[in-house]
Design a protein around this motif. Sequence first.
Motif, PDB file in Angstrom:
ATOM      1  N   LYS A   1      -8.498   9.395   0.258  1.00 29.46           N
ATOM      2  CA  LYS A   1      -9.116   8.966  -0.992  1.00 29.46           C
ATOM      3  C   LYS A   1      -8.175   8.014  -1.705  1.00 29.46           C
ATOM      4  CE  LYS A   1     -10.791  10.845  -5.372  1.00 29.46           C
ATOM      5  NZ  LYS A   1     -12.233  10.877  -5.521  1.00 29.46           N
ATOM      6  N   GLU A   2      -8.776   6.977  -2.258  1.00 26.01           N
ATOM      7  CA  GLU A   2      -7.982   6.028  -3.044  1.00 26.01           C
ATOM      8  C   GLU A   2      -8.003   6.454  -4.496  1.00 26.01           C
ATOM      9  OE1 GLU A   2      -8.438   1.905  -2.858  1.00 26.01           O
ATOM     10  OE2 GLU A   2      -7.178   1.875  -1.075  1.00 26.01           O
ATOM     11  N   VAL A   3      -6.845   6.472  -5.097  1.00 28.62           N
ATOM     12  CA  VAL A   3      -6.774   6.849  -6.503  1.00 28.62           C
ATOM     13  C   VAL A   3      -5.844   5.916  -7.257  1.00 28.62           C
ATOM     14  CG1 VAL A   3      -7.363   9.280  -6.584  1.00 28.62           C
ATOM     15  CG2 VAL A   3      -5.135   8.603  -5.726  1.00 28.62           C
TER      16      VAL A   3
ATOM     17  N   ILE B   1      -1.144  16.037  -8.531  1.00 26.35           N
ATOM     18  CA  ILE B   1      -0.639  16.028  -7.154  1.00 26.35           C
ATOM     19  C   ILE B   1      -0.293  14.604  -6.747  1.00 26.35           C
ATOM     20  CG2 ILE B   1      -1.326  16.373  -4.742  1.00 26.35           C
ATOM     21  CD1 ILE B   1      -3.134  18.736  -5.919  1.00 26.35           C
ATOM     22  N   ALA B   2      -1.210  13.685  -7.046  1.00 31.91           N
ATOM     23  CA  ALA B   2      -0.990  12.286  -6.672  1.00 31.91           C
ATOM     24  C   ALA B   2       0.237  11.725  -7.384  1.00 31.91           C
ATOM     25  CB  ALA B   2      -2.223  11.456  -7.007  1.00 31.91           C
ATOM     26  N   LYS B   3       0.327  12.063  -8.645  1.00 29.97           N
ATOM     27  CA  LYS B   3       1.427  11.555  -9.445  1.00 29.97           C
ATOM     28  C   LYS B   3       2.775  12.054  -8.914  1.00 29.97           C
ATOM     29  CE  LYS B   3       2.121  10.814 -14.355  1.00 29.97           C
ATOM     30  NZ  LYS B   3       1.469  10.921 -15.659  1.00 29.97           N
ATOM     31  N   ASN B   4       2.836  13.330  -8.665  1.00 31.48           N
ATOM     32  CA  ASN B   4       4.079  13.899  -8.162  1.00 31.48           C
ATOM     33  C   ASN B   4       4.394  13.427  -6.750  1.00 31.48           C
ATOM     34  OD1 ASN B   4       4.035  15.131 -10.586  1.00 31.48           O
ATOM     35  ND2 ASN B   4       3.948  17.238  -9.834  1.00 31.48           N
TER      36      ASN B   4
ATOM     37  N   LYS C   1       0.848  -1.180   0.000  1.00 33.02           N
ATOM     38  CA  LYS C   1       0.000   0.000   0.000  1.00 33.02           C
ATOM     39  C   LYS C   1       0.884   1.230   0.000  1.00 33.02           C
ATOM     40  CE  LYS C   1      -3.943   0.398   0.790  1.00 33.02           C
ATOM     41  NZ  LYS C   1      -5.070   0.608  -0.121  1.00 33.02           N
ATOM     42  N   VAL C   2       0.463   2.186  -0.760  1.00 37.50           N
ATOM     43  CA  VAL C   2       1.197   3.428  -0.764  1.00 37.50           C
ATOM     44  C   VAL C   2       0.301   4.513  -0.182  1.00 37.50           C
ATOM     45  CG1 VAL C   2       2.323   5.153  -2.177  1.00 37.50           C
ATOM     46  CG2 VAL C   2       2.548   2.744  -2.741  1.00 37.50           C
ATOM     47  N   LEU C   3       0.802   5.192   0.814  1.00 37.58           N
ATOM     48  CA  LEU C   3       0.067   6.293   1.413  1.00 37.58           C
ATOM     49  C   LEU C   3       0.758   7.595   1.039  1.00 37.58           C
ATOM     50  CD1 LEU C   3      -2.169   7.220   3.479  1.00 37.58           C
ATOM     51  CD2 LEU C   3      -0.338   7.243   5.161  1.00 37.58           C
ATOM     52  N   LEU C   4       0.017   8.444   0.382  1.00 35.51           N
ATOM     53  CA  LEU C   4       0.581   9.723  -0.036  1.00 35.51           C
ATOM     54  C   LEU C   4       0.013  10.827   0.844  1.00 35.51           C
ATOM     55  CD1 LEU C   4       0.244   9.362  -3.901  1.00 35.51           C
ATOM     56  CD2 LEU C   4       2.204   8.805  -2.454  1.00 35.51           C
ATOM     57  N   LYS C   5       0.890  11.515   1.510  1.00 34.87           N
ATOM     58  CA  LYS C   5       0.444  12.593   2.383  1.00 34.87           C
ATOM     59  C   LYS C   5       0.566  13.917   1.642  1.00 34.87           C
ATOM     60  CE  LYS C   5       1.023  14.474   7.015  1.00 34.87           C
ATOM     61  NZ  LYS C   5       1.662  14.322   8.313  1.00 34.87           N
TER      62      LYS C   5
ATOM     63  N   VAL D   1      -3.276   3.954  -4.984  1.00 41.00           N
ATOM     64  CA  VAL D   1      -2.615   4.610  -3.858  1.00 41.00           C
ATOM     65  C   VAL D   1      -3.663   5.328  -3.016  1.00 41.00           C
ATOM     66  CG1 VAL D   1      -0.486   4.972  -5.138  1.00 41.00           C
ATOM     67  CG2 VAL D   1      -2.217   6.747  -5.121  1.00 41.00           C
ATOM     68  N   THR D   2      -3.317   5.558  -1.784  1.00 44.90           N
ATOM     69  CA  THR D   2      -4.226   6.287  -0.908  1.00 44.90           C
ATOM     70  C   THR D   2      -3.658   7.666  -0.646  1.00 44.90           C
ATOM     71  OG1 THR D   2      -4.862   4.242   0.149  1.00 44.90           O
ATOM     72  CG2 THR D   2      -5.408   6.271   1.300  1.00 44.90           C
ATOM     73  N   MET D   3      -4.468   8.642  -0.924  1.00 43.77           N
ATOM     74  CA  MET D   3      -4.039  10.006  -0.631  1.00 43.77           C
ATOM     75  C   MET D   3      -4.635  10.426   0.702  1.00 43.77           C
ATOM     76  SD  MET D   3      -4.529  11.941  -4.231  1.00 43.77           S
ATOM     77  CE  MET D   3      -3.737  13.516  -3.978  1.00 43.77           C
ATOM     78  N   GLN D   4      -3.793  10.944   1.563  1.00 40.34           N
ATOM     79  CA  GLN D   4      -4.267  11.516   2.817  1.00 40.34           C
ATOM     80  C   GLN D   4      -4.095  13.023   2.650  1.00 40.34           C
ATOM     81  OE1 GLN D   4      -1.831  11.368   6.466  1.00 40.34           O
ATOM     82  NE2 GLN D   4      -3.424  10.129   7.360  1.00 40.34           N
ATOM     83  N   ILE D   5      -5.206  13.698   2.471  1.00 40.46           N
ATOM     84  CA  ILE D   5      -5.140  15.107   2.115  1.00 40.46           C
ATOM     85  C   ILE D   5      -5.411  15.962   3.354  1.00 40.46           C
ATOM     86  CG2 ILE D   5      -6.063  16.891   0.592  1.00 40.46           C
ATOM     87  CD1 ILE D   5      -7.042  14.530  -1.194  1.00 40.46           C
TER      88      ILE D   5
END
Lengths: 203, 890
Positions: free
Chosen positions: A48-50, A170-173, A6-10, A57-61
């Motif tokens: 949000k999962e994207v 944003i998610a990509k970067n 799992k990838v968590l993106l903050k 990946v999961t974005m934690q915004i």
Amino acid sequence: MASRKKVLLKVIILGESGVGKTSLMNQYVNKKFSNQYKATIGADFLTKEVLVDDRLVTMQIWDTAGQERFQSLGVAFYRGADCCVLVYDVNNAKSFETLESWRDEFLIQASPRDPNFPFVVIGNKIDMEESKRMISQKRAMAWCQSKGNIPYFETSAKEAINVEQAFQTIAKNALQQEVEVEIDFPDPIKIDSDTSKDFGCAC
Amino acid sequence: MEDDSFVAQMEDIHLDQSALFAQPKLLFSRPKVFVKTTPDNKDGMPGFLSLIETSNYEYIMSWTPEACIPGLDEDSYIDISSQGDNDVTRFVAPPRSPNSTNRRSFHPSDYEVSIPLQNIYSMLVYPPRMRDRHGSVIINLIGGESLPAFFFHEDGLPSAVKKGKLPAGAPPTWGGQELLSTMEQLVDIVGSAIEPGVYLVNASHADKINHGAESPPRPLSPKVQPVLPLSQQRQHIELDHPLRDTEAEDESERLYPKLEETISEPSVLYLSPDVNADAESLSRSATATGSATGPITMEGMRRRRSLSDSGRDKVKDGPAYHQTASGSGSPMMGGLANDSSQPRTPLPFETHIDPLVNTVKEMRWNILERFSQVARFSRDAATNILDHPITKQILPPHVQQRIQDSEAAKRVMDDYDSARVYLAKWAATVADQGDRERREQREMDRLHPNQHGKHKAHGQDGRRINDHEDEEGPLGAFNVLDLETECSAIHHTRTEPLSPMDWFSFFNEMGCLKVSEAHVREAVFRGGIDHDIRIEVWKFFLGIYPWDSTEAERVVIRSTKAEEYYALKREWFDDAAVQESETFQEQKLRIEKDVHRTDRTISFFASETLPNPAGDFTGVGSNENLELLKDILLTYNVWASKAPSATSPLLSMDKKSAASPVAAAEESSNGSDNSNTNVTTPEPNMLDGYVQGMSDLLAPVFAVMGDEVMGFWAFVGLMEKTKRNFYRDQVGMQSQLETLDKLIQVLDPKLYKHLEKCEALNLFFCFRWLLIWFKREFEWVDIMKLWEVLFSDHLTTQFQLFVAMAVLDKHRDVIMDHLQGFDEILKYVNDLSMTINLEETLQDAEILYRRLEHVVDKVDTKRAEEEQATGTATTPEVPTILRNLLKTRS
């Protein structure tokens, strides 16, 4: 047992109060808009999962308070960020002018290791009439270029214009930034427990 | 090498296994079955859903993304899907198993699914409808997991599938129906009479009873007929000429006249052994019956049940498993399988709620169970487990939709957060019940003090005693205190609100208070104020009226205050130069932004009768009260800039024209600001204009006062108590958080350690609470009740810290059991907003105050004893910061 990564993106959203940080986040995550979101006190986040390049990946915004008074909290919230979104209101010159200090403040408090830490700039509220506009696209893009080619988006959280696209970038970067977190995720379905003994796991 | 031989041995086993699977038969396959990989993507990922018979007679359901199908096999998948005949078997490659290669992230193959049919507990079947034209099937597994919903897309199917061999004009067979029909030839399937669309697979006796499955199941929809217990013996699948039991057929036709052709394939009826049933039951079943078209007879049902009873039911027998509402697991979600080890006792609150809520609750129980299995996972994985596509399906969209109509259910539903937060919320709703019982007991003790002691230290309290015993906290000696036992006699003193009659009885004929100020403060602390007299009582508490004033004096004060206010307001209102100044413009913009989004749901601020003068908020109008909020906040800037030692005057104005803000400040402060000591040394005024949160504080006092002038002065009074929170250096917030830190440390060392472990000791999750006195956490009416208790300064000038402690205390078990990181705690605490019971919280806060008092006393006594005995006290001193909390105003 199969292993899933799992990838968590903050992601941290910063910018002057009232530029639409909460609205952007809610439009992106919940597809909702209200012009009566209360001023954010402290901080909050949504996830949000994207799919980014076929990866889930999961974005934690993180939505933060816009008043600089509360920046001292930042250090707790910014830690481990993978991308920072700088938001301004295209109809409010001051909100654009403070982008620089938001960016600097972030770099100081989060002190990311990567000198090319990803930022994304969003000019919000483009749904307002043209006559109200204070910052031209050209000016904003020039600033973004001068800061190392920060990707720039003009959005309307109210009318859901460009929000998805901005967050995709944003998610990509952020994903590029993210150092892989290796996490064992349980395989939800056991196909054949006899053949899939897990030898590596000590737990 | 031993290792090598071991590996080799394992490889052999793997080879053997793959040989076993070498030639599976494909019994059913359907292309264009979509699985949603994220909640928002419209269609999701297309794939093939298939039923496969392995060569060791195991049935496997598998879903393979199109992207993962090796080109060679694709034809055969499609081929069989266009055949539709059960007697056609194809040999295909073995189903791929999800593997654990080092992929960086999700890949289509991660979504591959392969499960033995025997692992399926139930299926939720949603045929196509107007709003969901594809229809879906959700598979729930024994153990409570669910597979992602399968959406059966008809468009894009090969025409052979669409038309199939159906008679011309017949509607195309829906894929879900076909799946069901095929499956019921392989396993025992009964439809639930309680939950339309629910089909139990190899159901136990108890499950069938729960689902009323013995009565004819209701039809799925006019188009898709119910799938009735129609099972075929596996060995007979390929027989073209099964025996027919005409008697049974007649019986079934009488019972289920509408049975559809597709289901009534000729078949040999058997007594549904589980797929994994032993050889004996298989052979028994093979000889037990003849065959039937359609469902078996009631007699057959009973007989079959007796067979399955001997199997699965043993596992599930448990005290709690006798009614759906027992909370012992969800019949829909198959949560029973884990119950054998830990049978749950029925939860009292679940027995009298409507079935829908109950279903939801039960579903969440299953979520809980699942998460308890994964509790060991590292934080980041679990943070997002709920976003996992499979978890997403735990509550099928249809159920979610139905739930939206139920207010009660809505409360328990909430949104999907990170797993732990979600889990924690759920746990909290359950814990709430136990809490309520303890509370009732405590109330009994309070009202009947003679019996007190009989019930002390039970439940949670009992646990807390141990906490103190086994914790080596930073305050060492405090931990040996048997706090719970000693404090069990401490009760709250909450009572009824101060009534108008009581209030007026406090005054003499001159309108002068004849009872002590302390008496009034205590009364308000204990019960709050009846709303009708709030407007008057608050003026005393917020420093507008001196406590010893007479009615005549108050009349004068009112007019003086009005003059003072308008003088202040004129300084910006009538001065074009000020208004044009950059500072003023900037402040005005700030204030306008917030005012327009402050309490707009409250009728007092809701209307849009005026155009928005700022013009900055598209679609947001204004009204008189909003405009007055702005004026008051702008005028407050003027007032604050004149306060003593103002370091940053916002507006360059003539000080002499100001009314007496200094006097007002002294009058209203009463030593009740948030300083750690009660010394009222003048401190530099660090207020430098409007700060977010101030509009939140102003709105209620303005609404209670009902007019601009009194609203302003009441706000001034409130700000005297809270302004340090807004100082540039945040000193007020810092000192509050610091004090709260010590409070937790002393009163709940175990929670403190947990917060430390979570790197959450900055307590920023309490920031919003303390900055604006819980304004965002309680409903409007509760805010007034809470604030007047805080105004009262009866026990302490910082009662808000005990309120914070009370909320944390209430949730401490959940926080400790389920939340393991700062972000999780923040999310959980933020989401407590509007769910906190004020009355209980105030009761608890009072008790916590007394408890601190008790601790301080004990420590002091102990230190004195030590000093007497040995000359030096070894027990550490109570931090001054806490001692100061106990100082009352006097």
